[in-house]
Design a protein around this motif. Structure first.
Motif, PDB file in Angstrom:
ATOM      1  N   MET A  33     -17.587 -95.899 -73.920  1.00  0.00           N
ATOM      2  CA  MET A  33     -17.906 -96.408 -75.255  1.00  0.00           C
ATOM      3  C   MET A  33     -19.294 -95.928 -75.667  1.00  0.00           C
ATOM      4  SD  MET A  33     -17.068 -98.327 -77.965  1.00  0.00           S
ATOM      5  CE  MET A  33     -15.622 -99.249 -77.555  1.00  0.00           C
ATOM      6  N   SER A  34     -19.406 -95.547 -76.891  1.00  0.00           N
ATOM      7  CA  SER A  34     -20.660 -95.056 -77.441  1.00  0.00           C
ATOM      8  C   SER A  34     -21.702 -96.174 -77.515  1.00  0.00           C
ATOM      9  CB  SER A  34     -20.396 -94.514 -78.846  1.00  0.00           C
ATOM     10  OG  SER A  34     -21.598 -94.195 -79.491  1.00  0.00           O
ATOM     11  N   LYS A  35     -22.968 -95.797 -77.457  1.00  0.00           N
ATOM     12  CA  LYS A  35     -24.046 -96.770 -77.653  1.00  0.00           C
ATOM     13  C   LYS A  35     -24.317 -96.975 -79.143  1.00  0.00           C
ATOM     14  CE  LYS A  35     -26.447 -96.039 -73.324  1.00  0.00           C
ATOM     15  NZ  LYS A  35     -27.731 -95.756 -72.697  1.00  0.00           N
ATOM     16  N   LEU A  36     -23.623 -96.218 -79.972  1.00  0.00           N
ATOM     17  CA  LEU A  36     -23.776 -96.314 -81.418  1.00  0.00           C
ATOM     18  C   LEU A  36     -22.962 -97.491 -81.936  1.00  0.00           C
ATOM     19  CD1 LEU A  36     -25.049 -94.874 -83.842  1.00  0.00           C
ATOM     20  CD2 LEU A  36     -22.976 -93.492 -83.996  1.00  0.00           C
ATOM     21  N   ALA A  37     -23.566 -98.292 -82.806  1.00  0.00           N
ATOM     22  CA  ALA A  37     -22.875 -99.467 -83.343  1.00  0.00           C
ATOM     23  C   ALA A  37     -22.911 -99.450 -84.866  1.00  0.00           C
ATOM     24  CB  ALA A  37     -23.536-100.740 -82.830  1.00  0.00           C
ATOM     25  N   LEU A  38     -21.919-100.068 -85.443  1.00  0.00           N
ATOM     26  CA  LEU A  38     -21.818-100.191 -86.890  1.00  0.00           C
ATOM     27  C   LEU A  38     -22.049-101.648 -87.261  1.00  0.00           C
ATOM     28  CD1 LEU A  38     -21.030 -99.021 -89.683  1.00  0.00           C
ATOM     29  CD2 LEU A  38     -18.659 -99.614 -89.114  1.00  0.00           C
ATOM     30  N   VAL A  39     -23.053-101.880 -88.087  1.00  0.00           N
ATOM     31  CA  VAL A  39     -23.309-103.218 -88.625  1.00  0.00           C
ATOM     32  C   VAL A  39     -22.766-103.179 -90.048  1.00  0.00           C
ATOM     33  CG1 VAL A  39     -25.051-104.934 -89.220  1.00  0.00           C
ATOM     34  CG2 VAL A  39     -25.377-103.474 -87.207  1.00  0.00           C
ATOM     35  N   HIS A  40     -21.727-103.966 -90.285  1.00  0.00           N
ATOM     36  CA  HIS A  40     -21.032-103.861 -91.565  1.00  0.00           C
ATOM     37  C   HIS A  40     -20.632-105.235 -92.067  1.00  0.00           C
ATOM     38  CE1 HIS A  40     -17.566-103.217 -94.246  1.00  0.00           C
ATOM     39  NE2 HIS A  40     -18.175-102.094 -94.553  1.00  0.00           N
ATOM     40  N   LYS A  41     -20.739-105.401 -93.355  1.00  0.00           N
ATOM     41  CA  LYS A  41     -20.276-106.613 -94.013  1.00  0.00           C
ATOM     42  C   LYS A  41     -19.953-106.225 -95.458  1.00  0.00           C
ATOM     43  CE  LYS A  41     -21.070-111.474 -93.902  1.00  0.00           C
ATOM     44  NZ  LYS A  41     -21.776-112.497 -93.199  1.00  0.00           N
ATOM     45  N   GLU A  42     -18.838-106.675 -95.971  1.00  0.00           N
ATOM     46  CA  GLU A  42     -18.434-106.318 -97.335  1.00  0.00           C
ATOM     47  C   GLU A  42     -19.522-106.665 -98.358  1.00  0.00           C
ATOM     48  OE1 GLU A  42     -15.749-104.599 -98.438  1.00  0.00           O
ATOM     49  OE2 GLU A  42     -15.263-104.299 -96.334  1.00  0.00           O
ATOM     50  N   GLU A  43     -20.266-107.734 -98.099  1.00  0.00           N
ATOM     51  CA  GLU A  43     -21.329-108.163 -99.014  1.00  0.00           C
ATOM     52  C   GLU A  43     -22.379-107.073 -99.242  1.00  0.00           C
ATOM     53  OE1 GLU A  43     -23.094-111.892 -97.766  1.00  0.00           O
ATOM     54  OE2 GLU A  43     -21.124-112.569 -97.101  1.00  0.00           O
ATOM     55  N   PHE A  44     -22.534-106.157 -98.291  1.00  0.00           N
ATOM     56  CA  PHE A  44     -23.519-105.084 -98.440  1.00  0.00           C
ATOM     57  C   PHE A  44     -23.270-104.291 -99.716  1.00  0.00           C
ATOM     58  CE2 PHE A  44     -24.273-104.508 -93.572  1.00  0.00           C
ATOM     59  CZ  PHE A  44     -24.888-105.747 -93.528  1.00  0.00           C
ATOM     60  N   LEU A  98     -16.032 -92.585 -92.392  1.00  0.00           N
ATOM     61  CA  LEU A  98     -15.828 -93.158 -91.059  1.00  0.00           C
ATOM     62  C   LEU A  98     -14.342 -93.391 -90.776  1.00  0.00           C
ATOM     63  CD1 LEU A  98     -18.779 -95.692 -90.785  1.00  0.00           C
ATOM     64  CD2 LEU A  98     -18.429 -93.634 -89.406  1.00  0.00           C
ATOM     65  N   HIS A  99     -13.612 -93.851 -91.786  1.00  0.00           N
ATOM     66  CA  HIS A  99     -12.184 -94.099 -91.596  1.00  0.00           C
ATOM     67  C   HIS A  99     -11.392 -92.789 -91.431  1.00  0.00           C
ATOM     68  CE1 HIS A  99     -13.106 -98.231 -92.846  1.00  0.00           C
ATOM     69  NE2 HIS A  99     -12.027 -98.527 -92.144  1.00  0.00           N
ATOM     70  N   ARG A 100     -11.855 -91.715 -92.047  1.00  0.00           N
ATOM     71  CA  ARG A 100     -11.180 -90.412 -91.912  1.00  0.00           C
ATOM     72  C   ARG A 100     -11.466 -89.772 -90.555  1.00  0.00           C
ATOM     73  NH1 ARG A 100     -13.158 -89.613 -97.180  1.00  0.00           N
ATOM     74  NH2 ARG A 100     -14.786 -88.297 -96.306  1.00  0.00           N
ATOM     75  N   SER A 101     -12.587 -90.102 -89.969  1.00  0.00           N
ATOM     76  CA  SER A 101     -12.979 -89.465 -88.708  1.00  0.00           C
ATOM     77  C   SER A 101     -12.539 -90.323 -87.527  1.00  0.00           C
ATOM     78  CB  SER A 101     -14.496 -89.274 -88.655  1.00  0.00           C
ATOM     79  OG  SER A 101     -15.137 -90.501 -88.381  1.00  0.00           O
ATOM     80  N   GLU A 102     -12.615 -89.754 -86.366  1.00  0.00           N
ATOM     81  CA  GLU A 102     -12.310 -90.516 -85.156  1.00  0.00           C
ATOM     82  C   GLU A 102     -13.539 -91.268 -84.665  1.00  0.00           C
ATOM     83  OE1 GLU A 102      -9.825 -88.921 -82.323  1.00  0.00           O
ATOM     84  OE2 GLU A 102      -8.525 -87.971 -83.810  1.00  0.00           O
ATOM     85  N   LEU A 128     -15.069 -93.711 -85.935  1.00  0.00           N
ATOM     86  CA  LEU A 128     -14.940 -95.160 -86.102  1.00  0.00           C
ATOM     87  C   LEU A 128     -14.360 -95.813 -84.845  1.00  0.00           C
ATOM     88  CD1 LEU A 128     -15.476 -97.328 -88.195  1.00  0.00           C
ATOM     89  CD2 LEU A 128     -13.143 -97.047 -88.996  1.00  0.00           C
ATOM     90  N   LEU A 129     -13.484 -95.094 -84.165  1.00  0.00           N
ATOM     91  CA  LEU A 129     -12.873 -95.623 -82.943  1.00  0.00           C
ATOM     92  C   LEU A 129     -13.878 -95.742 -81.808  1.00  0.00           C
ATOM     93  CD1 LEU A 129      -9.591 -93.507 -83.044  1.00  0.00           C
ATOM     94  CD2 LEU A 129      -9.894 -95.891 -83.774  1.00  0.00           C
ATOM     95  N   GLU A 130     -14.958 -94.976 -81.899  1.00  0.00           N
ATOM     96  CA  GLU A 130     -15.957 -94.939 -80.825  1.00  0.00           C
ATOM     97  C   GLU A 130     -17.099 -95.936 -81.041  1.00  0.00           C
ATOM     98  OE1 GLU A 130     -16.470 -91.980 -78.524  1.00  0.00           O
ATOM     99  OE2 GLU A 130     -14.535 -91.102 -79.004  1.00  0.00           O
ATOM    100  N   LEU A 131     -17.171 -96.511 -82.222  1.00  0.00           N
ATOM    101  CA  LEU A 131     -18.298 -97.389 -82.556  1.00  0.00           C
ATOM    102  C   LEU A 131     -18.052 -98.821 -82.140  1.00  0.00           C
ATOM    103  CD1 LEU A 131     -19.027 -96.240 -86.223  1.00  0.00           C
ATOM    104  CD2 LEU A 131     -20.268 -95.591 -84.160  1.00  0.00           C
TER     105      LEU A 131
END
Length: 87
Positions: A1-12, A35-39, A41-44
């Motif tokens: 698993m990647s050390k890269l993380a996605l911080v996401h919230k629709e409110e953004f 992100l959704h088109r690429s792979e 997203l699966l690694e984050l």
């Protein structure tokens, strides 16, 4: 698993910075689509946003800088103005 993380919230996407600012809801929509088109997203890992603690802030900014921002923010809030930060 990647050390890269996605911080996401629709409110953004409700954040509307001044027109001259590079951030915009359209930019976030484009990033989400890419992100959704690429792979990638699966690694984050996904993280929920959290309010930064004073310790978090001082790990990347000086205490003086943080205190200056707090003072400027209070003045801007009282005047009902946007706070402009110049590097």
């Amino acid at each position: 698993m990647s050390k890269l993380a996605l911080v996401h919230k629709e409110e953004f996407q409700n954040h509307l910075p001044p027109e001259s600012h590079p951030e915009s809801p359209q930019r976030l929509v484009a990033i989400d689509a890419a992100l959704h088109r690429s792979e990638m997203l699966l690694e984050l890992s996904r993280l929920e946003p959290q309010t930064a603690t004073f310790s978090d802030l001082t790990s990347v900014h000086s205490q003086i800088y943080i205190e200056e921002l707090e003072e400027k923010g209070e003045r801007a809030n009282k005047a009902q103005e946007l706070l402009q930060i110049h590097g």
